[in-house]
Design an enzyme around this catalytic site. Structure first.
Site, PDB file in Angstrom:
ATOM      1  N   CYS A 157       0.817  -1.277   0.242  1.00 38.83           N
ATOM      2  CA  CYS A 157      -0.118   0.196   0.097  1.00 38.83           C
ATOM      3  C   CYS A 157       0.812   1.273  -0.056  1.00 38.83           C
ATOM      4  O   CYS A 157       2.017   1.180   0.205  1.00 38.83           O
ATOM      5  CB  CYS A 157      -0.876  -0.078   1.020  1.00 38.83           C
ATOM      6  SG  CYS A 157      -0.220   0.219   2.874  1.00 38.83           S
ATOM      7  N   ASP A 176      -4.351   6.338 -30.420  1.00 32.59           N
ATOM      8  CA  ASP A 176      -3.541   5.971 -31.543  1.00 32.59           C
ATOM      9  C   ASP A 176      -4.036   5.619 -32.571  1.00 32.59           C
ATOM     10  O   ASP A 176      -5.321   5.265 -32.710  1.00 32.59           O
ATOM     11  CB  ASP A 176      -2.702   4.827 -30.835  1.00 32.59           C
ATOM     12  CG  ASP A 176      -1.582   4.374 -31.642  1.00 32.59           C
ATOM     13  OD1 ASP A 176      -0.866   4.944 -32.486  1.00 32.59           O
ATOM     14  OD2 ASP A 176      -1.456   3.015 -31.871  1.00 32.59           O
TER      15      ASP A 176
END
Length: 703
Positions: free
Chosen positions: A24, A398
């Site tokens: 974390c 793209d």
């Protein structure tokens, strides 16, 4: 996540390490503080997203691992090759699994003592790290989510609600498992980037040929690259000609012909020639290394914003604790009221303050939305990405493999001094070539059932980077680019060639010994539904759709204008796409990116939220992206935006309701009406209602 503190650096000594074992962001902060305290370390920076540690000063590996011992972190030098051990899921998350088992046993047991014992075991096993961090934070008066959870569980246990406390611990443990899993997936994307370029290369240095590791290649070394091998280092071709597939860098599916004095990049594929390349860079600064660096930096900049509940907990927890304490002691002290009655009222407030509904108000909506998305062919890698997708104002795409099919196809046959039957001649010759354009012609002939296999080819010859020749039925034919058959070009042929090229198409010609017979145009065609998808996005309120491509401007403009994009940017290298993405973010704030190639990885990482085309996308793009559109289907994109926006609305509704119901219950303290049963009903009822509200997300479909 980049954790940075301002610090005056005295030492210029710097070392970079890879870190394994982060669970974390909070653990990354603790680790950084521990490293900062090591004698000899002047400054330390942890990039949680890339799992990297940068140390300014001196520290041994043993000292660094000791600083991370609380999380059992493993530290490696940045350039050290490490094979990761595959740990079974049950072993990696055994605390959560055992906690779930005892939780289930506690609920089904009839004996109260045995049931409480099972709940207690579930809480201790599943919440050991939670309690450790929560109590430490409480001592330091740091009220974060773990403090909130710890107080809630202790409060539930104090008044005998063992089952509820154990359930909260289990839910929190599951959320940590999901966070760890998503971060491990993100980090594997960087490793796959590193694997794009080969690890070893054949070089010639001082007249001696040797096989070396890429780290040992120096500027000026002569690389020898055979057909079918990847190029190990950026450089300049000094001898040879070849078709080089640069899809890993530019995203363009059609190989580019490279000859002497042309630049080539590490990680690209030499398809058919023998090349001598003079290295111009080292492993630390070649193109692939820059791509990796851009991805890591973008991940650091893209640190997730603190969730609303974490910010709220800083105030919520001490307020609830303060109210409970005051309710328990003030009436007896000031008004001689019954201590037992008002302690009971104080404990009831702790139950009301138990954040069960508040804690799950966001996760339950996120999990439901992500589950629904998965059933509809969309992989969302975390709640933060779901929320960000709902805030998008612009989306960049793209071209190759995303808006287009990523496969060259014959689009036009212009007959000059022959007939359409001459396609059989072209296919008969091209079947012996390995060039992607050759395959497009053969596929075209097969789709139209043109019998090219019956033609016998003799004296076949391939001139690398130019074209092919061969004899069929005693006649010599040549296939190649306009420059290769320039002797036969007429003004009419040149006019047609220029017309097709302006349409964004690649042109090849068939000629005999006298004249041009056919002009064949080949193009990577747009997906059938790309224009419709863009219209749907515009209708959803995303008015800015942008193409970012490494392709030439003629091809980019032809495809972009056909689809109705609002902006087209072409001839971009990976670093150019990152610059373009940052400019878009300055203008529109929340910007998405859709891509499929390694060259898209930095832009995907830099975007507010990134989407990868699943089936056609490279592993790197998919791992780097926050959301993967599986099944290679762009129509999932509008569905994802709709789902995300609905999830955002439901999250806000759930948080508002769960806080409101608790405030209403707290008002019952004034007349002394708050009982333990009302407190439990308020908490569990709110939990049930926010769950049912979140389940409405299941109704949304991509169809």
């Amino acid at each position: 996540m980049l954790i940075r503190r301002s610090c005056k650096r005295v030492s210029e000594e710097k070392a970079v390490y890879r870190v394994q074992g982060f669970s974390c962001a909070g653990c990354a902060k603790t680790f950084e503080r521990n490293v900062q305290s090591i004698h000899g370390v002047e400054h330390a920076e942890v990039n949680f997203g890339a799992s990297k540690l940068t140390v300014y000063g001196k520290a041994s590996l043993q000292e660094l691992e000791k600083a991370g011992s609380f999380e059992k972190l493993k530290i490696y030098k940045e350039d050290e090759e490490v094979s990761e051990q595959t740990i079974p899921f049950w072993k990696k998350h055994q605390e959560t699994i055992i906690s779930a088992i005892f939780l289930f046993i506690g609920w089904i047991l009839q004996d109260e003592l045995l049931s409480i014992s099972a709940f207690l075991l579930s809480m201790v096993i599943g919440g050991y790290r939670l309690f450790q961090a929560g109590l430490q934070n409480l001592v330091r008066l740091q009220f974060d989510m773990k403090t909130l959870m710890t107080i809630a569980v202790i409060g539930a246990a104090l008044i005998g609600e063992w089952g509820e406390g154990a359930t909260v611990v289990f839910l929190f443990s599951v959320s940590e498992v999901l966070e760890r899993y998503s971060m491990e997936r993100a980090r594997r994307s960087i490793k796959s980037l590193m694997d794009v370029a080969p690890k070893r290369a054949t070089i010639e240095r001082d007249g001696i040929e040797m096989d070396v590791h890429v780290r040992d290649i120096r500027v000026g070394d002569l690389l020898k690259v055979k057909p079918g091998e990847k190029i190990a280092m950026d450089g300049i071709i000094v001898k040879g000609t070849a078709n080089v597939n640069e899809a890993t860098i530019t995203g363009e599916s059609i190989p580019v012909t490279k000859t002497e004095q042309d630049e080539v990049f590490a990680g690209t594929m030499n398809e058919d020639g023998y090349l001598h390349i003079q290295a111009t860079k080292t492993a630390e600064d070649n193109t692939i290394a820059k791509v990796i660096q851009l991805v890591e930096e973008a991940q650091a900049e893209r640190a997730p914003a603190q969730a609303f509940i974490d910010r709220f907990a800083k105030y919520y927890t001490p307020v609830i604790m303060g109210i409970a304490f005051l309710v328990a002691i003030l009436p007896p002290l000031l008004f001689q009221a019954d201590w037992q009655t008002w302690i009971y009222q104080g404990l009831a407030i702790l139950v009301v303050g138990c954040p069960c509904a508040l804690v799950i108000s966001t996760p339950v909506a996120v999990v439901t939305a992500i589950g629904n998305a998965a059933r509809n062919g969309v992989l969302i890698k975390g709640g933060i990405h779901l929320e960000q997708a709902g805030r998008l104002k612009a989306i960049a795409f793209d071209k190759t493999g995303t808006l287009t099919k990523g496969k060259p196809m014959v689009t036009d046959i212009d007959v000059v001094d022959g007939s359409e039957q001459d396609v059989a001649i072209m296919a008969a010759l091209e079947q012996y070539s390995q060039h992607p354009l050759a395959k497009a012609i053969v596929d075209y002939a097969e789709d139209l059932s043109i019998p090219y296999q019956s033609k016998t080819v003799e004296n076949f010859s391939s001139i690398t980077g130019k074209g092919i020749t061969g004899n069929i039925e005693g006649e010599t034919f040549t296939i190649g680019s306009p420059s290769f058959v320039s002797n036969f070009l007429t003004k009419e042929v040149e006019k047609t060639v220029h017309k097709r090229q302006k349409e964004g198409k690649t042109v090849i010609l068939l000629a005999d010994k006298k004249a041009i017979r056919l002009i064949v145009s080949i193009q990577d065609l747009p997906r059938e539904n790309s224009a419709t998808i863009l219209q749907q996005l515009h209708q959803l309120g995303i008015q800015h759709t942008v193409m970012l491509t490494g392709d030439n401007r003629f091809t980019a403009n032809a495809v972009g204008n056909q689809m109705g994009l609002t902006d087209i940017q072409s001839e971009l290298l990976p670093q150019d796409k990152v610059v373009a993405m940052k400019q878009l973010q300055q203008k529109h704030q929340h910007v998405g990116m859709v891509g499929d190639g390694v060259n898209d990885a930095p832009a995907l990482a830099a975007a507010t939220v990134s989407f990868a085309m699943g089936a056609s996308g490279t592993d790197t793009a998919i791992e780097t992206a926050d959301i993967a559109l599986m099944g290679d289907d762009l129509k999932k994109l509008p569905f994802t935006v709709r789902l995300s926006r609905k999830a955002l609305r439901i999250i806000k509704e759930n948080v508002t309701f769960s806080i409101g119901i608790k405030l209403l219950a707290l008002l019952l303290v004034i007349p002394g009406w708050l009982t333990l049963w009302i407190a439990i009903f308020a908490d569990m009822g709110a939990t049930l209602l926010v769950t049912l509200n979140a389940l409405r997300l299941l109704k949304l479909s991509s169809e």
